[in-house]
Write an enzyme that holds these catalytic residues in place. Structure first.
Site, PDB file in Angstrom:
ATOM      1  N   LYS A 146     -10.031  -4.323  12.070  1.00 54.00           N
ATOM      2  CA  LYS A 146      -8.906  -3.761  12.836  1.00 54.00           C
ATOM      3  C   LYS A 146      -8.734  -4.499  14.166  1.00 54.00           C
ATOM      4  O   LYS A 146      -7.618  -4.849  14.560  1.00 54.00           O
ATOM      5  CB  LYS A 146      -9.108  -2.266  13.056  1.00 54.00           C
ATOM      6  CG  LYS A 146      -8.862  -1.438  11.802  1.00 54.00           C
ATOM      7  CD  LYS A 146      -7.442  -1.649  11.291  1.00 54.00           C
ATOM      8  CE  LYS A 146      -7.185  -0.977   9.959  1.00 54.00           C
ATOM      9  NZ  LYS A 146      -5.836  -1.263   9.431  1.00 54.00           N
TER      10      LYS A 146
ATOM     11  N   LEU B 176       1.349   3.555  -2.070  1.00 55.97           N
ATOM     12  CA  LEU B 176       0.833   4.774  -2.706  1.00 55.97           C
ATOM     13  C   LEU B 176      -0.277   5.421  -1.884  1.00 55.97           C
ATOM     14  O   LEU B 176      -0.836   6.442  -2.275  1.00 55.97           O
ATOM     15  CB  LEU B 176       0.314   4.447  -4.115  1.00 55.97           C
ATOM     16  CG  LEU B 176       1.380   3.965  -5.097  1.00 55.97           C
ATOM     17  CD1 LEU B 176       0.754   3.595  -6.435  1.00 55.97           C
ATOM     18  CD2 LEU B 176       2.475   5.007  -5.279  1.00 55.97           C
ATOM     19  N   GLY B 177      -0.579   4.863  -0.748  1.00 58.73           N
ATOM     20  CA  GLY B 177      -1.608   5.408   0.130  1.00 58.73           C
ATOM     21  C   GLY B 177      -1.108   6.600   0.931  1.00 58.73           C
ATOM     22  O   GLY B 177       0.043   7.031   0.784  1.00 58.73           O
ATOM     23  N   GLN B 178      -1.991   7.138   1.816  1.00 57.49           N
ATOM     24  CA  GLN B 178      -1.652   8.353   2.557  1.00 57.49           C
ATOM     25  C   GLN B 178      -0.426   8.140   3.449  1.00 57.49           C
ATOM     26  O   GLN B 178       0.459   9.003   3.502  1.00 57.49           O
ATOM     27  CB  GLN B 178      -2.859   8.767   3.420  1.00 57.49           C
ATOM     28  CG  GLN B 178      -2.730  10.122   4.075  1.00 57.49           C
ATOM     29  CD  GLN B 178      -3.824  10.404   5.084  1.00 57.49           C
ATOM     30  OE1 GLN B 178      -4.512   9.497   5.558  1.00 57.49           O
ATOM     31  NE2 GLN B 178      -3.983  11.672   5.438  1.00 57.49           N
TER      32      GLN B 178
ATOM     33  N   GLY C  87       0.817  -1.213   0.000  1.00 58.41           N
ATOM     34  CA  GLY C  87       0.000   0.000   0.000  1.00 58.41           C
ATOM     35  C   GLY C  87       0.850   1.262   0.000  1.00 58.41           C
ATOM     36  O   GLY C  87       0.507   2.265   0.605  1.00 58.41           O
TER      37      GLY C  87
ATOM     38  N   TYR D  80     -14.820  -2.030   9.080  1.00 60.10           N
ATOM     39  CA  TYR D  80     -13.436  -1.566   9.230  1.00 60.10           C
ATOM     40  C   TYR D  80     -12.931  -1.866  10.640  1.00 60.10           C
ATOM     41  O   TYR D  80     -11.862  -2.437  10.826  1.00 60.10           O
ATOM     42  CB  TYR D  80     -13.384  -0.065   8.973  1.00 60.10           C
ATOM     43  CG  TYR D  80     -12.055   0.589   9.158  1.00 60.10           C
ATOM     44  CD1 TYR D  80     -11.819   1.468  10.209  1.00 60.10           C
ATOM     45  CD2 TYR D  80     -11.012   0.362   8.251  1.00 60.10           C
ATOM     46  CE1 TYR D  80     -10.587   2.105  10.362  1.00 60.10           C
ATOM     47  CE2 TYR D  80      -9.779   0.998   8.400  1.00 60.10           C
ATOM     48  CZ  TYR D  80      -9.583   1.867   9.455  1.00 60.10           C
ATOM     49  OH  TYR D  80      -8.358   2.491   9.599  1.00 60.10           O
TER      50      TYR D  80
ATOM     51  N   ASP E 130       2.433  -1.750  -4.512  1.00 56.49           N
ATOM     52  CA  ASP E 130       1.018  -1.367  -4.494  1.00 56.49           C
ATOM     53  C   ASP E 130       0.325  -2.096  -5.635  1.00 56.49           C
ATOM     54  O   ASP E 130       0.981  -2.687  -6.498  1.00 56.49           O
ATOM     55  CB  ASP E 130       0.842   0.163  -4.631  1.00 56.49           C
ATOM     56  CG  ASP E 130      -0.445   0.650  -3.960  1.00 56.49           C
ATOM     57  OD1 ASP E 130      -0.368   1.469  -3.024  1.00 56.49           O
ATOM     58  OD2 ASP E 130      -1.533   0.168  -4.351  1.00 56.49           O
ATOM     59  N   ILE E 131      -0.994  -2.049  -5.609  1.00 55.11           N
ATOM     60  CA  ILE E 131      -1.757  -2.822  -6.597  1.00 55.11           C
ATOM     61  C   ILE E 131      -1.737  -2.151  -7.967  1.00 55.11           C
ATOM     62  O   ILE E 131      -2.076  -2.761  -8.977  1.00 55.11           O
ATOM     63  CB  ILE E 131      -3.207  -3.023  -6.105  1.00 55.11           C
ATOM     64  CG1 ILE E 131      -3.878  -4.167  -6.868  1.00 55.11           C
ATOM     65  CG2 ILE E 131      -4.010  -1.724  -6.210  1.00 55.11           C
ATOM     66  CD1 ILE E 131      -5.140  -4.667  -6.239  1.00 55.11           C
ATOM     67  N   ARG E 132      -1.307  -0.862  -8.003  1.00 57.25           N
ATOM     68  CA  ARG E 132      -1.302  -0.161  -9.298  1.00 57.25           C
ATOM     69  C   ARG E 132      -0.035   0.664  -9.417  1.00 57.25           C
ATOM     70  O   ARG E 132       0.595   0.981  -8.416  1.00 57.25           O
ATOM     71  CB  ARG E 132      -2.534   0.758  -9.420  1.00 57.25           C
ATOM     72  CG  ARG E 132      -2.504   1.992  -8.515  1.00 57.25           C
ATOM     73  CD  ARG E 132      -3.889   2.456  -8.137  1.00 57.25           C
ATOM     74  NE  ARG E 132      -3.895   3.756  -7.483  1.00 57.25           N
ATOM     75  CZ  ARG E 132      -3.547   3.946  -6.221  1.00 57.25           C
ATOM     76  NH1 ARG E 132      -3.095   2.936  -5.496  1.00 57.25           N
ATOM     77  NH2 ARG E 132      -3.585   5.143  -5.666  1.00 57.25           N
TER      78      ARG E 132
HETATM   79  C1  VAH Z   1     -10.450   6.329   8.486  1.00 58.07           C
HETATM   80  N1  VAH Z   1      -8.414   7.653   8.334  1.00 58.07           N
HETATM   81  O1  VAH Z   1     -11.066   7.395   8.591  1.00 58.07           O
HETATM   82  C2  VAH Z   1      -8.944   6.352   8.752  1.00 58.07           C
HETATM   83  C3  VAH Z   1      -8.637   6.152  10.214  1.00 58.07           C
HETATM   84  C4  VAH Z   1      -9.187   6.803  12.563  1.00 58.07           C
HETATM   85  C5  VAH Z   1      -9.528   6.986  11.126  1.00 58.07           C
HETATM   86  O2  VAH Z   1      -8.682   4.824  10.591  1.00 58.07           O
HETATM   87  O3  VAH Z   1     -10.966   5.275   8.187  1.00 58.07           O
END
Ligand code: VAH
Length: 323
Positions: free
Chosen positions: A146, A10-12, A8, A142, A34-36
């Site tokens: 996590k 290329l992510g933030q 990942g 999400y 990264d995938i791209r």
């Molecule tokens: C999101 N930026 O908003 C992430 C993060 C705590 C937020 O996990 O999903």
């Protein structure tokens, strides 16, 4: 961390961590994946890069072996808002990718980092000064991935001796790469709109407090944790960390110190507001401070000053490029 495989990239987080580790340890110290591929991107142009779909364990193993990495930093995942729109894809990518990365780390005896999030907590968690060890029953996919990831990383440490470490990131704010599909993204968007229009319409409602951190502090935290003496670590997956907690009115007030006529309006997105409402308001980061000297340097006004200065230059360059 002499040779790190980052997924990942290329992510933030990945885009800034890759460049920082290459600056600290040399161009070839990071195998960015990264995938791209994005033509002309500095992460791709500045050192080793490989296309990698993290659900492809054999490819991940081949890359780790070919480059003889000693660490995996696994960042590839769907963030909260996108994950809530595509929960089955989020489970498959977030958990399938994590299991593959942990298996590669186990088989090749690699150090391992993957981030958790304040999203790993839920409505039943104490919202103020959330403890390191407390109830975690998230109500988002999400968050489920996590908290499952935290448990899996601790299992791989206890069962197989894999040196797994992680942090529960708050919302991360940066100017180099736009965030992709998070609930805290409003706190990045607001700076762009403040410079472009002196106005921003927030999808998160007034009074919604969330923990936040400026990206330089997040990158420092990853490096500090990964270099910490393992004998000091009582916890591993994952540490509460935060630099500040604010609600939209507070970040607007900070912006007005630099752009006095900035206007904040609201058009609340019920889906992302529901996610934000399920998360804590403020974390207790004392374990990170005690066990590996976590020490963020940016508060809200210092971050705002830096964001506005750096974004002004970035937007001027973008304009130049477009012409
Ligand atoms: C999101 N930026 O908003 C992430 C993060 C705590 C937020 O996990 O999903």
């Amino acid at each position: 961390m002499k040779k790190v495989l980052i997924t990942g990239c290329l992510g933030q987080i990945g885009s800034e961590l890759t460049m920082r580790l290459r600056a600290d340890n040399g161009t070839d110290s990071v195998i960015a994946t990264d995938i791209r591929r994005i033509a002309g991107n500095e992460v791709i142009e500045s050192g080793p890069f490989e296309i990698l779909d993290v659900t492809d364990k054999d490819k991940m193993m081949d890359i780790a072996r070919e480059y003889e990495v000693d660490t995996i930093i696994h960042l590839a995942a769907l963030l909260s808002a996108v994950a809530e729109e595509k929960p089955q894809l989020a489970w498959n990518l977030n958990m399938g990718g994590l299991v593959n990365a942990l298996e590669v780390a186990r088989e090749l005896h690699l150090k391992f980092f993957t981030p958790s999030s304040i999203g790993s907590f839920g409505p039943g968690t104490p919202a103020e000064n959330t403890p390191q060890d407390t109830l975690q029953r998230p109500t988002t996919m999400y968050g489920v991935t996590k908290v499952s990831g935290e448990l899996l990383c601790d299992y791989y440490f206890q069962k197989f001796g894999v040196d797994t470490r992680g942090v529960r990131f708050p919302g991360l704010i940066s100017y180099k790469t736009l965030p992709g599909g998070g609930t805290t993204d409003y706190a990045v968007d607001i700076y762009y709109e403040a410079l472009k229009n002196k106005s921003y319409t927030s999808f998160i409602g007034k009074g919604t407090h969330m923990d936040m951190m400026y990206m330089p502090d997040a990158i420092d935290a990853i490096i500090k944790l990964m270099n910490a003496d393992p004998k000091r670590l009582v916890h591993r997956n994952a540490f509460n960390i935060t630099a500040m907690s604010f609600e939209p009115e507070q970040i607007a007030a900070s912006i007005r110190k630099f752009i006095p006529d900035f206007e904040l309006k609201y058009d609340v997105d019920p889906a992302r507001q529901a996610i934000a409402d399920s998360w804590p308001d403020s974390l207790d980061a004392s374990c990170a401070r005690n066990e590996w000297d976590f020490d963020p340097q940016y508060d809200l006004d210092r971050m705002t000053k830096d964001m506005l200065e750096k974004l002004t230059k970035k937007l001027e360059n973008d304009t130049v490029v477009r012409h």
